[in-house]
Every structure is written in C-alpha cells, then in structure tokens.
Design a protein around this motif. Structure first.
Motif, PDB file in Angstrom:
ATOM      1  N   GLY A  15       0.801  -1.229   0.000  1.00  0.00           N
ATOM      2  CA  GLY A  15       0.000   0.000   0.000  1.00  0.00           C
ATOM      3  C   GLY A  15       0.827   1.269   0.000  1.00  0.00           C
ATOM      4  O   GLY A  15       0.289   2.369  -0.122  1.00  0.00           O
ATOM      5  N   ILE A  16       2.136   1.134   0.150  1.00  0.00           N
ATOM      6  CA  ILE A  16       3.018   2.306   0.085  1.00  0.00           C
ATOM      7  C   ILE A  16       3.272   2.638  -1.373  1.00  0.00           C
ATOM      8  O   ILE A  16       3.961   1.901  -2.082  1.00  0.00           O
ATOM      9  CB  ILE A  16       4.338   2.037   0.830  1.00  0.00           C
ATOM     10  CG1 ILE A  16       4.067   1.800   2.313  1.00  0.00           C
ATOM     11  CG2 ILE A  16       5.306   3.203   0.640  1.00  0.00           C
ATOM     12  CD1 ILE A  16       5.297   1.372   3.101  1.00  0.00           C
ATOM     13  N   PHE A  42       5.630   8.647   3.760  1.00  0.00           N
ATOM     14  CA  PHE A  42       5.013   7.738   2.798  1.00  0.00           C
ATOM     15  C   PHE A  42       3.736   8.340   2.229  1.00  0.00           C
ATOM     16  O   PHE A  42       3.039   9.104   2.902  1.00  0.00           O
ATOM     17  CB  PHE A  42       4.681   6.395   3.460  1.00  0.00           C
ATOM     18  CG  PHE A  42       5.894   5.616   3.899  1.00  0.00           C
ATOM     19  CD1 PHE A  42       6.860   5.222   2.991  1.00  0.00           C
ATOM     20  CD2 PHE A  42       6.069   5.288   5.233  1.00  0.00           C
ATOM     21  CE1 PHE A  42       7.977   4.509   3.391  1.00  0.00           C
ATOM     22  CE2 PHE A  42       7.175   4.573   5.652  1.00  0.00           C
ATOM     23  CZ  PHE A  42       8.133   4.180   4.725  1.00  0.00           C
ATOM     24  N   ASN A  43       3.454   7.953   0.975  1.00  0.00           N
ATOM     25  CA  ASN A  43       2.204   8.294   0.294  1.00  0.00           C
ATOM     26  C   ASN A  43       1.937   9.802   0.222  1.00  0.00           C
ATOM     27  O   ASN A  43       0.800  10.257   0.374  1.00  0.00           O
ATOM     28  CB  ASN A  43       1.027   7.559   0.950  1.00  0.00           C
ATOM     29  CG  ASN A  43       1.121   6.054   0.742  1.00  0.00           C
ATOM     30  OD1 ASN A  43       1.677   5.590  -0.253  1.00  0.00           O
ATOM     31  ND2 ASN A  43       0.593   5.289   1.669  1.00  0.00           N
ATOM     32  N   SER A  96      13.515  10.095  -3.383  1.00  0.00           N
ATOM     33  CA  SER A  96      12.083   9.989  -3.684  1.00  0.00           C
ATOM     34  C   SER A  96      11.859   8.722  -4.498  1.00  0.00           C
ATOM     35  O   SER A  96      12.633   8.419  -5.408  1.00  0.00           O
ATOM     36  CB  SER A  96      11.596  11.206  -4.480  1.00  0.00           C
ATOM     37  OG  SER A  96      11.799  12.405  -3.751  1.00  0.00           O
ATOM     38  N   ALA A  97      10.815   7.974  -4.166  1.00  0.00           N
ATOM     39  CA  ALA A  97      10.488   6.753  -4.899  1.00  0.00           C
ATOM     40  C   ALA A  97       8.983   6.688  -5.123  1.00  0.00           C
ATOM     41  O   ALA A  97       8.203   7.199  -4.310  1.00  0.00           O
ATOM     42  CB  ALA A  97      10.972   5.524  -4.142  1.00  0.00           C
ATOM     43  N   GLY A 106       4.104   5.466  10.473  1.00  0.00           N
ATOM     44  CA  GLY A 106       2.809   4.970  10.027  1.00  0.00           C
ATOM     45  C   GLY A 106       2.609   3.545  10.512  1.00  0.00           C
ATOM     46  O   GLY A 106       2.790   3.249  11.701  1.00  0.00           O
ATOM     47  N   ASP A 107       2.284   2.651   9.599  1.00  0.00           N
ATOM     48  CA  ASP A 107       2.028   1.257   9.957  1.00  0.00           C
ATOM     49  C   ASP A 107       3.212   0.343   9.682  1.00  0.00           C
ATOM     50  O   ASP A 107       3.082  -0.880   9.758  1.00  0.00           O
ATOM     51  CB  ASP A 107       0.802   0.744   9.181  1.00  0.00           C
ATOM     52  CG  ASP A 107      -0.471   1.452   9.580  1.00  0.00           C
ATOM     53  OD1 ASP A 107      -0.623   1.756  10.777  1.00  0.00           O
ATOM     54  OD2 ASP A 107      -1.301   1.725   8.691  1.00  0.00           O
ATOM     55  N   THR A 108       4.365   0.923   9.349  1.00  0.00           N
ATOM     56  CA  THR A 108       5.532   0.097   9.055  1.00  0.00           C
ATOM     57  C   THR A 108       6.727   0.584   9.864  1.00  0.00           C
ATOM     58  O   THR A 108       6.601   1.492  10.685  1.00  0.00           O
ATOM     59  CB  THR A 108       5.843   0.122   7.543  1.00  0.00           C
ATOM     60  OG1 THR A 108       6.847  -0.864   7.246  1.00  0.00           O
ATOM     61  CG2 THR A 108       6.321   1.490   7.087  1.00  0.00           C
ATOM     62  N   VAL A 109       7.871  -0.046   9.676  1.00  0.00           N
ATOM     63  CA  VAL A 109       9.102   0.370  10.354  1.00  0.00           C
ATOM     64  C   VAL A 109      10.190   0.598   9.319  1.00  0.00           C
ATOM     65  O   VAL A 109      10.207  -0.046   8.266  1.00  0.00           O
ATOM     66  CB  VAL A 109       9.572  -0.676  11.389  1.00  0.00           C
ATOM     67  CG1 VAL A 109       8.583  -0.783  12.530  1.00  0.00           C
ATOM     68  CG2 VAL A 109       9.816  -2.027  10.743  1.00  0.00           C
TER      69      VAL A 109
END
Length: 255
Positions: free
Chosen positions: A47-48, A230-231, A69-70, A203-206
C-alpha cells in the motif's frame, strides 16, 4: 517511536533473549511471513505508493545532504550535494539517468551496465523478498548464525540475473540486521555489506534510519535519515530525464 533493534554493533547481543529459535523449527514460509508482518504485513507494504526521505550521507571524509524519492511502479530519484553542486541519479521506470557536475558531467546522461542495474534495484520499493517468485528470484533458508553477537536467521537470495544476496534477519524481531550482496562491477567481484539500524515506526511500518555500507570489508558510506514520509504526492516529472540545456551562442564581433 524507536524500536529496541537500534544498535547493531553489540546492543542486541546484550538483550535478555527468550528461548532460542531452533534451526529445525524454521521454515522459509514461516520466516518470510514473520518478516512481512514485522514490516506491517503485505497489505501495508504494497500500500506504500510513494516514499520521500531526507538525510545525510558520509563518505570519503565528507558529509553531504541527501534526498530520496520513490514511486510505484519502479521509479526513484536520488539527489545529493557535493561542494555546492547537485548530483542526481534516477530511474523513470524504463531508463536510468544521472547528472554529475562534480565529475565534469553537468548535463543529464543515460546510465548503462552496472550503474543501470544498481538504480533499477533501488527503484524496487518492496525489496527482493516481497513477491520474489514473480520477480524471478530464488530464496533459500540457510539457518541460524550470529552477526556481531546478534542471533540472526540467514536467507540466501539468488537473483534473476545471477547475483547472490544474503539477508541476516534478527532472530527475535525478524528485521534486517545486515544484507550481504555479491555482485560483479566493471568485471570485478564486489562484496557489499549493508548494516541497518535505528528502526523507527512510521505509520504502519518500520524503517531503518541508519545504514552503514562496507565494500570488500571497508566502510564506504554511512547514511542517516532525518525524515521519512510515505504516500505523499510526487510528480512523475521528477523522475524523467530533462533535456540537455542549450548552450548560448557565442557573441558576435559586431555586438
């Protein structure tokens, strides 16, 4: 929020570990599932859509500002400043390009060979372990060992093109402690070891906020992120190779 896996060199080895994982109890599927969950799960990972990070990179006695940036699918833009001159390495999903004014290359140039391969790998936001079969890679469970006193689980990755990587995942947290890559650059074998630390919840990740890279055993660079997002909205134009600037015509004698 920082996770206690922050310092690779020795800190984890001093933690009070629980029951040690037996190699016979491990399965590749189980280890990979734990790895995905440690990063928030596959739904979060996939979802990222974009990533934007700022930090500093130390190399050769210099410290330079860095911005990465990705964006999906497979786009990356790395900008850094050396002696007041801005360098860029980027991949637009099809073509890699760079601007290296401090190397006498102020105009954008297309990448080829080893450089192109490296930037393509950087553009994979998920890393090789996610959807590895679809990407044509092979992953093997090697077993357990230690990295500087930290109990780890080893995974061997043979990439589609033949390069070999070994992931060393923290036995308890299932996050990368070190990744060793064997590649061929300019006809020479190169072993790169990337030590990741300073994991933070974003967010929801590390995310590992620090990476130290050794090349053939010698420290080549140290990267420290100051912020990661992110996002966020990132224009596709950032990744496209700009046209070369037209050189002004020489002044005429009549002027």
């Amino acid at each position: 929020m920082k996770i206690s896996i922050t310092k690779v060199a020795g800190t984890l080895g001093m933690l009070a570990w629980g029951v040690s994982v037996q190699a016979s109890d491990l399965t590749l599927e189980g280890v990979l599932n734990d790895y995905y969950e440690a990063k928030g799960g596959l739904e979060v990972i996939r979802g990222i859509k974009t990533m934007h990070a700022k930090g500093k990179m130390s190399m050769g006695g210099m410290e330079v500002p860095l911005e990465i940036s990705a964006k999906r699918p497979g786009k990356v833009h790395v900008a850094f400043e050396v002696q007041g001159m801005k360098g860029i390495q980027a991949f637009d999903g099809e073509k890699g390009w760079s601007v290296m004014p401090f190397m006498g290359k102020p105009d954008p140039e297309e990448m080829a060979d080893d450089q192109l391969k490296q930037i393509q790998e950087q553009a994979d936001m998920d890393g090789v372990l996610v959807d590895y079969e679809k990407k044509g890679h092979n992953v093997e469970l090697i077993g357990t060992s230690e990295i500087e006193g930290t109990p780890v689980i080893e995974l061997k990755v043979t990439k589609k093109g033949g390069d070999v990587m070994t992931y060393f995942l923290d036995e308890e947290y299932k996050l990368e402690v070190m990744v060793r890559a064997q590649t061929t650059m300019m006809g020479q074998e190169m072993i790169t070891e990337s030590y990741t630390s300073g994991y933070e919840e974003i967010g929801d990740t590390v995310v590992p906020m620090q990476t130290t890279v050794k090349m053939n055993g010698t420290v080549g660079q140290n990267l420290v992120f100051e912020s990661v997002e992110f996002n966020t909205d990132i224009d596709d134009a950032l990744f496209s190779m700009p046209a070369k600037a037209e050189k002004p015509e020489a002044a005429t004698a009549d002027k």
